[in-house]
Design a protein around this motif. Structure first.
Motif, PDB file in Angstrom:
ATOM      1  N   GLY A  34      -1.231  67.983-169.673  1.00  0.00           N
ATOM      2  CA  GLY A  34      -1.308  66.529-170.038  1.00  0.00           C
ATOM      3  C   GLY A  34      -2.771  66.075-170.109  1.00  0.00           C
ATOM      4  N   GLY A  35      -2.823  64.908-169.898  1.00  0.00           N
ATOM      5  CA  GLY A  35      -4.148  64.296-169.934  1.00  0.00           C
ATOM      6  C   GLY A  35      -3.837  62.766-170.614  1.00  0.00           C
ATOM      7  N   SER A  36      -5.050  62.098-170.736  1.00  0.00           N
ATOM      8  CA  SER A  36      -5.125  61.007-171.159  1.00  0.00           C
ATOM      9  C   SER A  36      -5.025  60.827-172.757  1.00  0.00           C
ATOM     10  N   THR A  53       2.224  63.397-179.097  1.00  0.00           N
ATOM     11  CA  THR A  53       2.678  62.331-177.846  1.00  0.00           C
ATOM     12  C   THR A  53       2.146  63.039-176.711  1.00  0.00           C
ATOM     13  N   PRO A  54       1.416  62.126-175.795  1.00  0.00           N
ATOM     14  CA  PRO A  54       0.896  62.710-174.458  1.00  0.00           C
ATOM     15  C   PRO A  54       2.051  63.101-173.622  1.00  0.00           C
ATOM     16  N   SER A  55       1.802  63.940-172.785  1.00  0.00           N
ATOM     17  CA  SER A  55       2.793  64.417-171.699  1.00  0.00           C
ATOM     18  C   SER A  55       2.619  63.736-170.581  1.00  0.00           C
ATOM     19  N   ALA A  56       3.483  63.469-169.683  1.00  0.00           N
ATOM     20  CA  ALA A  56       3.291  62.926-168.642  1.00  0.00           C
ATOM     21  C   ALA A  56       2.233  63.692-167.543  1.00  0.00           C
ATOM     22  N   GLU A  68       4.979  66.897-159.354  1.00  0.00           N
ATOM     23  CA  GLU A  68       5.502  66.118-160.482  1.00  0.00           C
ATOM     24  C   GLU A  68       4.882  66.455-161.941  1.00  0.00           C
ATOM     25  N   ASN A  69       5.970  66.524-162.677  1.00  0.00           N
ATOM     26  CA  ASN A  69       5.404  67.280-164.299  1.00  0.00           C
ATOM     27  C   ASN A  69       4.897  68.204-164.301  1.00  0.00           C
ATOM     28  N   VAL A  70       5.407  69.092-163.653  1.00  0.00           N
ATOM     29  CA  VAL A  70       4.795  70.689-163.601  1.00  0.00           C
ATOM     30  C   VAL A  70       4.903  71.309-165.078  1.00  0.00           C
ATOM     31  N   PRO A  71       3.860  71.721-165.637  1.00  0.00           N
ATOM     32  CA  PRO A  71       4.141  72.223-166.916  1.00  0.00           C
ATOM     33  C   PRO A  71       4.809  73.419-166.919  1.00  0.00           C
ATOM     34  N   VAL A  72       5.579  74.051-167.616  1.00  0.00           N
ATOM     35  CA  VAL A  72       6.414  75.128-167.559  1.00  0.00           C
ATOM     36  C   VAL A  72       5.607  76.255-168.256  1.00  0.00           C
TER      37      VAL A  72
END
Length: 214
Positions: A34-36, A53-56, A68-72
């Motif tokens: 993710g990121g800003s 679309t940005p990811s959390a 939280e929001n661990v990348p798969v």
């Protein structure tokens, strides 16, 4: 060093000697994702590239709460090939999948690429499931894969072998009441043997054993 050990393993395979000494695996943090988000332009032409679309934002586990929001992790295409490079890439991915389980409590990625005969895998499932029972969570437990190497020689058991050099962090356990305990890990690199079979276009881990303990 890992290639010297590989030559020793190859000599044992040639003699028909099975390697044992199963150990439980440890966890590694998944790379933050993710990121800003980039600000959207006030007007966009028809030929402009759409803004993704940005990811959390990813948040690692800590004493304050679980990750939280661990990348798969995604298996690379190379890890699906029946080759020396494919097996080495698969071995690296196996630990990435294990890392995801340690951060989330979800062991399905490892189960999808491991056979039921893999005793170390069974121990891994047990450690993770107990670490996340009743709302508890795990932190740190980081595995850093430093190297993966295979001579790509078929063993008498119809398995291929790869050696993985790694370091691992302490495993911390937390719950609503706070810190529940820590399993200390050595920082000196260890070497583990990953044995896998190939069928129907995919690798399956059937055994993981420690060759050199850290």
């Amino acid at each position: 060093m890992i290639r010297t050990i590989a030559r020793r393993v190859a000599s044992l395979v040639g003699a028909g000697v099975l390697l044992g000494g199963l150990v439980a695996c440890s966890q590694a943090a998944v790379d933050p994702g993710g990121g800003s988000p980039s600000p959207a332009p006030s007007s966009v032409s028809a030929s402009a590239t759409p803004t993704p679309t940005p990811s959390a934002a990813y948040k690692p586990a800590s004493a304050e709460g679980p990750a939280e929001n661990v990348p798969v992790p995604v298996m690379p295409e190379e890890a699906k090939l029946e080759s020396k490079e494919g097996l080495e890439a698969f071995a690296r991915y196996w630990y990435e999948a294990a890392n995801y389980g340690y951060e989330t409590g979800d062991v399905s990625l490892v189960k999808a690429i491991s056979g039921p005969e893999c005793q170390t895998c069974q121990k891994y499932y047990d450690v993770v499931l107990k670490g996340f029972i009743d709302g508890d969570w795990m932190a740190k437990s980081q595995i850093d894969v430093q190297d993966a190497y295979s001579d790509f020689i078929l063993t008498p058991e119809n398995r291929y072998q790869a050696l993985v050099q790694l370091e691992q962090d302490d495993m911390e356990y937390y719950g609503a009441e706070g810190h529940l305990g820590t399993t200390e890990r050595r920082t000196q690199p260890s070497v583990q043997l990953v044995e896998a079979t190939y069928s129907d276009g995919e690798w399956i881990a059937v055994n993981i054993a420690t060759i050199k303990a850290g």
